[in-house]
Design an enzyme around this catalytic site. Structure first.
Site, PDB file in Angstrom:
ATOM      1  N   ASP A 133      -7.468  18.784   4.461  1.00 16.10           N
ATOM      2  CA  ASP A 133      -6.350  19.503   5.074  1.00 16.10           C
ATOM      3  C   ASP A 133      -6.914  20.631   5.920  1.00 16.10           C
ATOM      4  OD1 ASP A 133      -3.107  19.628   3.990  1.00 16.10           O
ATOM      5  OD2 ASP A 133      -3.816  21.216   5.322  1.00 16.10           O
ATOM      6  N   THR A 169       6.414   9.800   6.867  1.00 14.34           N
ATOM      7  CA  THR A 169       7.597   9.092   7.357  1.00 14.34           C
ATOM      8  C   THR A 169       7.674   9.306   8.862  1.00 14.34           C
ATOM      9  OG1 THR A 169       8.662   9.562   5.276  1.00 14.34           O
ATOM     10  CG2 THR A 169      10.087   8.848   7.080  1.00 14.34           C
ATOM     11  N   LEU A 180      20.159   6.574   0.326  1.00 14.34           N
ATOM     12  CA  LEU A 180      20.205   7.481  -0.828  1.00 14.34           C
ATOM     13  C   LEU A 180      21.063   8.701  -0.520  1.00 14.34           C
ATOM     14  CD1 LEU A 180      16.463   7.297  -1.932  1.00 14.34           C
ATOM     15  CD2 LEU A 180      18.439   6.467  -3.231  1.00 14.34           C
ATOM     16  N   CYS A 187      13.079  15.671   3.155  1.00 10.35           N
ATOM     17  CA  CYS A 187      13.161  14.373   3.831  1.00 10.35           C
ATOM     18  C   CYS A 187      14.546  13.931   4.289  1.00 10.35           C
ATOM     19  CB  CYS A 187      12.587  13.296   2.925  1.00 10.35           C
ATOM     20  SG  CYS A 187      10.847  13.557   2.577  1.00 10.35           S
TER      21      CYS A 187
HETATM   22  P1  NAI Z   1       3.489  18.791   3.337  1.00 11.81           P
HETATM   23  O1  NAI Z   1       3.933  19.782   4.348  1.00 11.81           O
HETATM   24  O2  NAI Z   1       3.546  19.169   1.877  1.00 11.81           O
HETATM   25  O3  NAI Z   1       1.963  18.352   3.630  1.00 11.81           O
HETATM   26  C1  NAI Z   1       1.469  18.036   4.889  1.00 11.81           C
HETATM   27  C2  NAI Z   1       0.058  18.651   4.992  1.00 11.81           C
HETATM   28  O4  NAI Z   1      -0.555  18.165   6.185  1.00 11.81           O
HETATM   29  C3  NAI Z   1       0.032  20.170   5.088  1.00 11.81           C
HETATM   30  O5  NAI Z   1      -0.714  20.698   4.016  1.00 11.81           O
HETATM   31  C4  NAI Z   1      -0.624  20.451   6.453  1.00 11.81           C
HETATM   32  O6  NAI Z   1      -1.459  21.596   6.445  1.00 11.81           O
HETATM   33  C5  NAI Z   1      -1.416  19.184   6.677  1.00 11.81           C
HETATM   34  N1  NAI Z   1      -1.751  18.895   8.070  1.00 11.81           N
HETATM   35  C6  NAI Z   1      -0.948  18.918   9.167  1.00 11.81           C
HETATM   36  N2  NAI Z   1      -1.635  18.562  10.271  1.00 11.81           N
HETATM   37  C7  NAI Z   1      -2.905  18.295   9.861  1.00 11.81           C
HETATM   38  C8  NAI Z   1      -4.092  17.875  10.538  1.00 11.81           C
HETATM   39  N3  NAI Z   1      -4.087  17.620  11.856  1.00 11.81           N
HETATM   40  N4  NAI Z   1      -5.226  17.726   9.818  1.00 11.81           N
HETATM   41  C9  NAI Z   1      -5.222  17.967   8.484  1.00 11.81           C
HETATM   42  N5  NAI Z   1      -4.141  18.359   7.788  1.00 11.81           N
HETATM   43  C10 NAI Z   1      -2.991  18.517   8.461  1.00 11.81           C
HETATM   44  O7  NAI Z   1       4.327  17.479   3.588  1.00 11.81           O
HETATM   45  P2  NAI Z   1       4.725  16.316   2.538  1.00 11.81           P
HETATM   46  O8  NAI Z   1       5.936  16.679   1.780  1.00 11.81           O
HETATM   47  O9  NAI Z   1       3.505  15.906   1.791  1.00 11.81           O
HETATM   48  O10 NAI Z   1       5.158  15.180   3.539  1.00 11.81           O
HETATM   49  C11 NAI Z   1       4.224  14.484   4.339  1.00 11.81           C
HETATM   50  C12 NAI Z   1       4.920  13.284   4.948  1.00 11.81           C
HETATM   51  O11 NAI Z   1       5.363  12.401   3.899  1.00 11.81           O
HETATM   52  C13 NAI Z   1       6.165  13.617   5.762  1.00 11.81           C
HETATM   53  O12 NAI Z   1       6.229  12.727   6.844  1.00 11.81           O
HETATM   54  C14 NAI Z   1       7.313  13.338   4.812  1.00 11.81           C
HETATM   55  O13 NAI Z   1       8.477  12.966   5.492  1.00 11.81           O
HETATM   56  C15 NAI Z   1       6.767  12.170   4.003  1.00 11.81           C
HETATM   57  N6  NAI Z   1       7.316  12.035   2.670  1.00 11.81           N
HETATM   58  C16 NAI Z   1       7.561  13.116   1.869  1.00 11.81           C
HETATM   59  C17 NAI Z   1       8.060  12.962   0.581  1.00 11.81           C
HETATM   60  C18 NAI Z   1       8.326  14.150  -0.281  1.00 11.81           C
HETATM   61  O14 NAI Z   1       8.959  13.981  -1.322  1.00 11.81           O
HETATM   62  N7  NAI Z   1       7.874  15.345   0.056  1.00 11.81           N
HETATM   63  C19 NAI Z   1       8.351  11.656   0.014  1.00 11.81           C
HETATM   64  C20 NAI Z   1       8.019  10.574   0.903  1.00 11.81           C
HETATM   65  C21 NAI Z   1       7.537  10.771   2.170  1.00 11.81           C
END
Ligand code: NAI
Length: 480
Positions: free
Chosen positions: A33, A128, A223, A272
């Site tokens: 990250d 997503t 959902l 989401c």
């Molecule tokens: P999050 O915001 O918790 O994590 C994303 C991470 O990616 C952050 O820590 C950020 O610093 C990092 N990041 C961004 N650009 C980067 C780069 N260029 N290089 C390295 N790291 C980078 O997001 P979350 O909740 O994990 O969601 C991620 C994806 O999964 C989204 O598209 C979301 O819609 C999807 N999703 C989320 C769910 C949930 O329950 N939170 C469930 C299913 C899918």
């Protein structure tokens, strides 16, 4: 040894990779990250997210075949399979603002993969994304590939926060979409082999890329639609004297409908549902399908209506003003067993009450005061950007105090709003709470967790969503 790298150590990347490492001791997993703070937390005893069971999984594999690092380029270049699980926020500016997905982080991750790769790779969309994103990513990768072969797969994640580990251990299904070429099919098989370490093969569904991408948006839309449907019914129940719990129980007994996701509440939240439906709406509009777009838009409108309705109930019950009154807010996370506050209905309810000049005393067992202040000060959609890009020190909201137990929050309050269904709110000593509150004392239960009759016996005036109204509330208008 197969090497996996996951870009993005968030709510999805962290738990998903931890479970892959646990279930596949023969695979080395690195989660990377750009946020140094987040990676440091993953390497400490205080993980950056609260998720039941996560600590144990991480402890078992960290340092063995699970690594958290900020050295994005090294781990990407060494990996055979690269998952991309970065933020995909709603665009706030420009074309599609307020609806379309902002793929800035995704695109920069793809460009970086192309830059640092020296060997063939499978790139997996875990975030997503809008339908056809894989095509764009494929173009970025192949135009910058220096002869390296990239296969793109879509493997959307269906875990739910609060039950992420359980969901990952025992998923209803794993979905893998890929190209219908020999190379695409080989890549699908490689990812299938990873999941087959613990997921029965009949639960691993393989489709084309676009079906996989769209299925994730469709699943979230369905959902959220269930919640908006039952919430719409809850308003009608209040108007007619029906009880929404009885209605949803009766409806859910139909095996074609089923009992899950039929609890009326103050509204859905989380990172989401709203984002993905807005994205779906935008895709429909771009494809010349305004009727379909409007159909899904309504799911969000009902959710907003439910939050507004709740605020109006509070204000109108309390003599049409909450100005200067202390109101206790119990629960701020968007649901129980998570500390996640992204798009939590508590934000809109609190802002609504603050708009009427209430003083709020907020307690949530998993959310810090700093986070709550940040959420209440932040602009819509700003939360969904990496932490280092969010406003540094938003001005704190003065009429808000955050406390560390429910009894302090409710002391001298005129009303209590329950906004998250934490189990501990069911068993609070409500007699003690009543004795320490101003009178008349109100409870507004946005999650139907308290026994309203018992509370009425104590002396409270109680509002429960979708339940026959307390005599006190009957003549008070709930809709502005
Ligand atoms: P999050 O915001 O918790 O994590 C994303 C991470 O990616 C952050 O820590 C950020 O610093 C990092 N990041 C961004 N650009 C980067 C780069 N260029 N290089 C390295 N790291 C980078 O997001 P979350 O909740 O994990 O969601 C991620 C994806 O999964 C989204 O598209 C979301 O819609 C999807 N999703 C989320 C769910 C949930 O329950 N939170 C469930 C299913 C899918």
């Amino acid at each position: 040894m197969v090497k996996i790298c996951c870009i993005g150590a968030g709510y999805v990347g962290g738990p998903t990779m931890a479970v892959i490492a646990l279930k596949c001791p023969d695979i080395e997993v690195a989660v990377v990250d750009i946020s140094v703070g987040r990676i440091n937390a993953w390497n400490s005893d205080q993980l950056p997210i609260y998720e039941p069971g996560l600590d144990e999984v991480v402890k078992q594999c960290r340092g063995k075949n699970l690594f958290f690092s900020t050295d994005v380029e090294k781990h990407v270049s060494e990996a055979d399979i690269v998952f991309v699980s970065v933020n995909t926020p709603t665009k706030t500016q420009g074309l599609g603002a307020g609806k379309a997905a902002d793929l800035t982080y995704w695109e920069s991750a793809a460009r970086m993969i192309a830059d640092v790769s020296k060997s063939d790779k499978i790139v997996v969309e875990k975030s997503t994304v809008p339908v056809k994103t894989a095509e764009a990513i494929e173009k970025i990768l192949t135009h910058n590939s220096k002869g390296i072969n990239f296969q793109i797969l879509s493997n959307p994640e269906f875990l739910a926060e609060g039950t992420a580990i359980q969901d990952l251990f025992n998923p209803d299904r794993v979905l893998i979409g890929g190209r219908e070429t020999p190379g695409g099919q080989k890549a699908i098989q490689a990812l299938r082999d990873v999941y087959a370490h613990w997921v029965p093969v009949d639960r691993i569904i393989c489709t084309n890329l676009w079906s996989a991408e769209l299925s994730k948006l469709a699943a979230n839309a369905f959902l959220a639609q269930r919640i908006s449907s039952v919430n719409a019914m809850s308003a009608l129940c209040e108007a007619t004297g029906a009880d929404v719990t009885e209605v949803s129980h009766a409806v859910g007994k139909d095996t074609r409908i089923g009992p899950k996701f039929l609890n009326a509440s103050v509204g859905f939240g989380g990172s989401c549902f709203q984002k993905d439906i807005l994205n779906l709406v935008y895709i429909c509009e771009c494809n010349g399908l305004p009727e379909v777009a409007n159909y899904w838009k309504q799911v969000i409108k009902v959710n907003d209506y439910q939050k507004t309705r709740f605020v109006n109930r509070v204000v109108s019950s309390m003599f049409n003003t909450v100005s200067g009154k202390k109101i206790a807010i119990l629960g701020f996370a968007f649901k129980k067993d998570t500390g996640d506050t992204r798009e939590t209905p508590a934000i809109d309810v609190c802002k609504g009450l603050l708009g009427d000049k209430a003083h709020l005393s907020i307690y949530d067992p998993q959310v810090s005061g700093e986070q709550i202040q940040r959420d209440l000060a932040m602009k819509k959609f700003d939360w969904d950007h990496p932490i280092h890009l969010q406003p540094l020190s938003p001005t704190s909201v003065k009429q808000v105090s955050v406390v560390w137990d429910a009894y302090t929050a409710t002391k001298d309050a005129h009303g209590v709003c329950i906004l998250t269904e934490w189990d501990e709110f069911k068993s609070l000593d409500y007699k003690k709470i009543y004795d320490n509150m101003q009178k008349p004392a109100f409870v507004f239960d946005g999650r139907n967790v308290v026994d309203a009759e018992k509370l009425r016996e104590i002396g409270f005036i109680v509002y429960s969503i979708g339940k026959p109204l307390d005599a006190w509330l009957k003549d008070m208008p709930a809709v502005a």
